[in-house]
Design an enzyme around this catalytic site. Structure first.
Site, PDB file in Angstrom:
ATOM      1  N   LYS A  13       0.822  -1.211   0.000  1.00  0.00           N
ATOM      2  CA  LYS A  13       0.000   0.000   0.000  1.00  0.00           C
ATOM      3  C   LYS A  13       0.862   1.270   0.000  1.00  0.00           C
ATOM      4  O   LYS A  13       0.459   2.281  -0.565  1.00  0.00           O
ATOM      5  CB  LYS A  13      -1.020  -0.004   1.137  1.00  0.00           C
ATOM      6  CG  LYS A  13      -0.453   0.106   2.520  1.00  0.00           C
ATOM      7  CD  LYS A  13      -1.559   0.072   3.556  1.00  0.00           C
ATOM      8  CE  LYS A  13      -0.999  -0.243   4.921  1.00  0.00           C
ATOM      9  NZ  LYS A  13       0.141   0.556   5.365  1.00  0.00           N
ATOM     10  N   ARG A  88      -6.817   1.814  11.885  1.00  0.00           N
ATOM     11  CA  ARG A  88      -6.486   0.400  12.050  1.00  0.00           C
ATOM     12  C   ARG A  88      -7.306  -0.245  13.158  1.00  0.00           C
ATOM     13  O   ARG A  88      -7.159  -1.453  13.388  1.00  0.00           O
ATOM     14  CB  ARG A  88      -5.015   0.259  12.420  1.00  0.00           C
ATOM     15  CG  ARG A  88      -4.073  -0.006  11.250  1.00  0.00           C
ATOM     16  CD  ARG A  88      -2.690   0.374  11.709  1.00  0.00           C
ATOM     17  NE  ARG A  88      -1.615  -0.420  11.268  1.00  0.00           N
ATOM     18  CZ  ARG A  88      -0.612   0.053  10.496  1.00  0.00           C
ATOM     19  NH1 ARG A  88      -0.674   1.270  10.007  1.00  0.00           N
ATOM     20  NH2 ARG A  88       0.406  -0.696  10.232  1.00  0.00           N
ATOM     21  N   ARG A 127      12.207  -5.816   1.897  1.00  0.00           N
ATOM     22  CA  ARG A 127      11.835  -4.413   1.714  1.00  0.00           C
ATOM     23  C   ARG A 127      12.950  -3.453   2.118  1.00  0.00           C
ATOM     24  O   ARG A 127      13.601  -3.640   3.139  1.00  0.00           O
ATOM     25  CB  ARG A 127      10.573  -4.111   2.529  1.00  0.00           C
ATOM     26  CG  ARG A 127      10.167  -2.646   2.448  1.00  0.00           C
ATOM     27  CD  ARG A 127       8.745  -2.436   2.807  1.00  0.00           C
ATOM     28  NE  ARG A 127       8.526  -2.413   4.244  1.00  0.00           N
ATOM     29  CZ  ARG A 127       7.373  -2.072   4.792  1.00  0.00           C
ATOM     30  NH1 ARG A 127       6.348  -1.760   4.025  1.00  0.00           N
ATOM     31  NH2 ARG A 127       7.225  -2.081   6.097  1.00  0.00           N
ATOM     32  N   ARG A 160      13.880  -1.352   7.617  1.00  0.00           N
ATOM     33  CA  ARG A 160      13.245  -0.972   8.889  1.00  0.00           C
ATOM     34  C   ARG A 160      13.448  -2.069   9.926  1.00  0.00           C
ATOM     35  O   ARG A 160      13.337  -3.245   9.624  1.00  0.00           O
ATOM     36  CB  ARG A 160      11.746  -0.758   8.653  1.00  0.00           C
ATOM     37  CG  ARG A 160      11.441   0.622   8.130  1.00  0.00           C
ATOM     38  CD  ARG A 160      10.001   0.775   7.717  1.00  0.00           C
ATOM     39  NE  ARG A 160       9.036   0.183   8.629  1.00  0.00           N
ATOM     40  CZ  ARG A 160       7.732   0.231   8.451  1.00  0.00           C
ATOM     41  NH1 ARG A 160       7.236   0.851   7.396  1.00  0.00           N
ATOM     42  NH2 ARG A 160       6.902  -0.325   9.299  1.00  0.00           N
ATOM     43  N   ARG A 171       3.227  -8.313  13.635  1.00  0.00           N
ATOM     44  CA  ARG A 171       2.433  -7.266  12.980  1.00  0.00           C
ATOM     45  C   ARG A 171       1.265  -7.870  12.205  1.00  0.00           C
ATOM     46  O   ARG A 171       0.182  -7.286  12.146  1.00  0.00           O
ATOM     47  CB  ARG A 171       3.321  -6.427  12.056  1.00  0.00           C
ATOM     48  CG  ARG A 171       4.279  -5.537  12.849  1.00  0.00           C
ATOM     49  CD  ARG A 171       5.410  -5.012  11.992  1.00  0.00           C
ATOM     50  NE  ARG A 171       4.976  -4.126  10.949  1.00  0.00           N
ATOM     51  CZ  ARG A 171       5.694  -3.850   9.853  1.00  0.00           C
ATOM     52  NH1 ARG A 171       6.851  -4.418   9.665  1.00  0.00           N
ATOM     53  NH2 ARG A 171       5.237  -3.004   8.963  1.00  0.00           N
TER      54      ARG A 171
HETATM   55  P1  AMP Z   1       3.375   1.118   9.125  1.00  0.00           P
HETATM   56  O1  AMP Z   1       4.489   1.988   8.620  1.00  0.00           O
HETATM   57  O2  AMP Z   1       2.028   1.566   8.640  1.00  0.00           O
HETATM   58  O3  AMP Z   1       3.634  -0.349   8.876  1.00  0.00           O
HETATM   59  O4  AMP Z   1       3.345   1.315  10.721  1.00  0.00           O
HETATM   60  C1  AMP Z   1       4.460   0.981  11.510  1.00  0.00           C
HETATM   61  C2  AMP Z   1       4.025   0.860  12.952  1.00  0.00           C
HETATM   62  O5  AMP Z   1       3.519   2.130  13.411  1.00  0.00           O
HETATM   63  C3  AMP Z   1       2.920  -0.136  13.222  1.00  0.00           C
HETATM   64  O6  AMP Z   1       3.400  -1.476  13.357  1.00  0.00           O
HETATM   65  C4  AMP Z   1       2.347   0.413  14.527  1.00  0.00           C
HETATM   66  O7  AMP Z   1       3.191   0.096  15.635  1.00  0.00           O
HETATM   67  C5  AMP Z   1       2.429   1.912  14.313  1.00  0.00           C
HETATM   68  N1  AMP Z   1       1.198   2.428  13.675  1.00  0.00           N
HETATM   69  C6  AMP Z   1       1.072   2.933  12.424  1.00  0.00           C
HETATM   70  N2  AMP Z   1      -0.198   3.302  12.179  1.00  0.00           N
HETATM   71  C7  AMP Z   1      -0.904   3.013  13.300  1.00  0.00           C
HETATM   72  C8  AMP Z   1      -2.279   3.141  13.647  1.00  0.00           C
HETATM   73  N3  AMP Z   1      -3.205   3.619  12.804  1.00  0.00           N
HETATM   74  N4  AMP Z   1      -2.642   2.747  14.904  1.00  0.00           N
HETATM   75  C9  AMP Z   1      -1.743   2.267  15.785  1.00  0.00           C
HETATM   76  N5  AMP Z   1      -0.429   2.087  15.496  1.00  0.00           N
HETATM   77  C10 AMP Z   1      -0.006   2.463  14.260  1.00  0.00           C
END
Ligand code: AMP
Length: 222
Positions: A13, A88, A127, A160, A171
């Site tokens: 995404k 989320r 990634r 990352r 996750r």
């Molecule tokens: P992402 O880059 O979207 O994969 O997000 C990385 C991490 O940030 C996630 O594994 C969560 O720990 C935190 N995170 C991102 N978006 C949210 C959200 N909407 N609600 C809660 N935690 C979030």
């Protein structure tokens, strides 16, 4: 036009979001990027969030919702937003309805990029993300060629910490437990469009654009 892009970690995404924001002229707001930005700036919010991120858990709703509320209220969101990684949880989805209502708007569509779990773990382990513009690449499936923003030659790519296999599995568990109800909710209110995310980047891009073309909503002017 205000869109939400949902998908498990590794669903691609982020790659689609980067393309869509440039094509549709929307303001891209990725909750994960906002947290990482706070962490780099060593803000209190960033330090608190990093404890959850490091173990693949969601940051608590009050922190996440407050951060998004502040970001969505900025003037650059007037041209329409592309939310990436938010909401989320159901609490976040309800808070988003309120945020948009405050702006006199509502979410037009939710695009869910669906990919089987087995493929997600393999994708995330390869990634690489640009530290400067956050654009994701993949060592094999989508290697760095040119910077889509014309700013660098790939020197800022890094893996990352939360893309390590154990954290990836955590996750995915989090995604299925907490985000599945959000996907069901958007289905029930007829905002959900599922995009098959298992093909090449170009296949998924075409499928995403097909969905957007079918939406009966005005294109943004700005
Ligand atoms: P992402 O880059 O979207 O994969 O997000 C990385 C991490 O940030 C996630 O594994 C969560 O720990 C935190 N995170 C991102 N978006 C949210 C959200 N909407 N609600 C809660 N935690 C979030």
């Amino acid at each position: 036009m205000d869109l939400v892009l949902l998908g498990a970690p590794g669903s691609g995404k982020g790659t689609q979001a980067d393309y869509l924001q440039r094509t549709l002229g929307l303001t891209h707001i990725a909750s994960g990027d906002l947290f990482r930005d706070h962490f780099q700036r060593k803000t209190e919010l960033g330090l608190r969030a990093s404890e959850y991120m490091a173990r693949g858990a969601l940051v608590p709703d009050p922190i996440t919702i407050a951060m998004l509320r502040e970001r969505v209220s900025q003037p650059d969101t007037l041209k329409g937003v592309l939310l990436d990684g938010f909401p989320r949880t159901m609490e976040q989805a309800i808070a988003l309805n309120e945020m948009m209502a405050t702006l006199g708007r509502q979410i037009d569509a939710v695009l869910y990029v669906e990919v089987p779990d087995e493929e997600l773990v393999e994708r995330l382990s390869g990634r690489l993300v640009c530290r400067e513009c956050q654009v994701p690449f993949h060592r094999i499936a989508n290697p760095f060629d040119t910077c889509p923003h014309g700013r660098c030659t790939g020197e800022h790519l890094y893996q990352r910490a939360d893309d390590a296999p154990e954290t990836v599995r955590a996750r995915l568990v989090t995604f299925h437990r907490q985000t599945a109800p959000v996907i069901d909710y958007y289905g029930l209110i007829n905002l959900l469009f599922t995009v098959p995310g298992h093909g090449s980047v170009d296949d998924v891009r075409r499928a995403t654009l097909d969905v957007i073309r079918r939406l009966d909503i005005d294109k943004p002017s700005g």
